[in-house]
Design an enzyme around this catalytic site. Structure first.
Site, short mmCIF file in Angstrom:
data_model
loop_
_atom_site.label_atom_id
_atom_site.label_comp_id
_atom_site.label_asym_id
_atom_site.label_seq_id
_atom_site.Cartn_x
_atom_site.Cartn_y
_atom_site.Cartn_z
N LYS A 153 0.83 -1.18 -0.14
CA LYS A 153 -0.20 0.05 0.08
C LYS A 153 0.77 1.53 0.09
O LYS A 153 1.64 1.30 0.84
CB LYS A 153 -0.82 0.06 1.26
CG LYS A 153 -2.05 -1.02 1.17
CD LYS A 153 -2.89 -0.77 2.28
CE LYS A 153 -4.26 -1.92 2.00
NZ LYS A 153 -4.96 -1.17 1.10
N GLU A 209 -3.14 -0.73 -8.00
CA GLU A 209 -4.63 -0.68 -7.87
C GLU A 209 -4.95 0.87 -7.54
O GLU A 209 -4.13 1.55 -6.95
CB GLU A 209 -5.12 -1.22 -6.46
CG GLU A 209 -4.89 -2.96 -6.56
CD GLU A 209 -5.30 -3.38 -5.19
OE1 GLU A 209 -6.26 -2.99 -4.65
OE2 GLU A 209 -4.50 -4.48 -4.88
N LYS A 261 -14.13 -7.62 -3.92
CA LYS A 261 -14.45 -7.71 -2.39
C LYS A 261 -15.91 -7.79 -2.20
O LYS A 261 -16.95 -7.11 -2.41
CB LYS A 261 -13.85 -6.63 -1.84
CG LYS A 261 -12.55 -6.48 -2.03
CD LYS A 261 -12.03 -4.84 -1.24
CE LYS A 261 -10.42 -4.86 -1.30
NZ LYS A 261 -9.96 -3.58 -0.83
#
Length: 341
Positions: A153, A209, A261
């Site tokens: 991240k 992403e 998700k």
């Protein structure tokens, strides 16, 4: 069948703060649905409803009232109102998985090599946002544990420092040895995104992403068409809950990947729609948990194992909480196992 559902809210506490570009989580709330029936008193099923604060489309006032209404509707009809719950994906996911658990009478909701403990699901090693030293330490731990796909991240510390972490990995491991994914959580502005993507491309990344914030379809489509790093959509999918909207988004942006998700993107039913549309457009995809407890994680993993998808999945979140639910999920090397033999 005469069903009964009891709802149990529970606060889950993170072992250590989970940092994203949207803020840091120290705890999160889940609602557990326990499904039973007088017609078959030896059976029960549990599902988890876990909207993410400030992110889920169903993180709205009146959530608990909507949850109670959905449960009552199910017990009255014996059916899940899929279309009526499209705007409440976490509730849909909880009901779907409680029913699947009830019908299977087991946490192993499908008969697969994964559910039988014969095969593990390849997963990525997730590196949380933190200081340069903390992120570097996490990377070293994941590689030492045997992970061959590392997801970082990014967007929380200086971009050059983040590049340095990625560069250190690349100096030691080729892309054949270690696959690198990054998740910007929308941290780049459209004006700077291509410059940063060009710099990231030097490090032979698998994908990035959500480089820019969701909702900027034209800018994202331009990036997907010209970025040297393949683009994966995540937050962009939130709120696109009808089949028509899913088709519109994928046709307009045409990303290289989407990340699914179930708690965020339509439950298992809605995510199956995403997969169908993605495959028709030759868009790759993988499945990720959304910080659920082991109840939700197990359901997602069991479902994921029904697909023939060789990509590493984002299912390594089972060790995040101090008060998790005890379900036999184990990470060994770079794979998630269920009831390992």
């Amino acid at each position: 069948m005469h069903y009964k559902i009891e709802v149990y809210p529970r606060d889950l506490h993170f072992k250590k703060p989970a940092g994203t570009s949207r803020g840091t989580y120290t705890e999160r709330k889940s609602w557990f649905l326990v499904l039973s029936s007088k017609d078959d008193p030896d059976r029960w099923g549990v599902g988890e409803c876990a909207p993410l604060p400030n992110l889920s489309c169903d993180d709205v006032p009146g959530y608990e009232e909507m949850l109670a209404k959905a449960c009552q509707n199910f017990t009255n009809t014996g059916k899940i109102d899929i279309d009526g719950l499209r705007d409440y994906p976490s509730i849909l996911f909880g009901l779907e998985t409680a029913l699947l658990h009830f019908e299977a009478n087991s946490f192993n909701m499908w008969d697969t090599p994964f559910s039988r403990g014969e095969a593990g699901i390849p997963i990525n090693g997730l590196i949380w946002m933190g200081s340069y030293e903390d992120m570097s330490r996490q990377v070293a731990d994941k590689i030492e544990s045997g992970f061959r796909c590392i997801k970082l991240k990014i967007g929380a510390i200086d971009f050059d420092k983040e590049l340095e972490i990625l560069r250190l990995i690349r100096e030691q491991f080729s892309s054949e040895e270690i696959e690198l994914r990054v998740d910007a959580n929308g941290a780049f502005s459209p004006n700077e995104a291509m410059t940063k993507l060009n710099r990231l491309a030097e490090l032979d990344l698998h994908s990035i992403e959500q480089p820019i914030r969701a909702g900027q379809w034209e800018d994202m489509a331009l990036l997907a068409a010209s970025s040297p790093v393949p683009i994966a959509l995540d937050e962009e999918l939130i709120g696109c809950n009808t089949p028509e909207k899913k088709k519109e988004l994928l046709s307009f942006i045409n990303p290289q990947y989407i990340i699914l998700k179930p708690s965020l993107h339509g439950g298992l039913y809605g995510c199956s729609e995403w997969i169908k549309e993605a495959q028709e457009r030759q868009i790759g995809w993988w499945i990720t948990s959304a910080l659920e407890s082991n109840v939700g994680l197990n359901a997602i993993a069991q479902w994921c194992a029904t697909f023939d998808n060789p990509l590493p999945q984002g299912l390594g979140t089972g060790g995040l909480f101090t008060n998790n639910i005890d379900i036999p999920l184990v990470v060994k090397g770079d794979r998630l196992w269920s009831n390992p033999k």
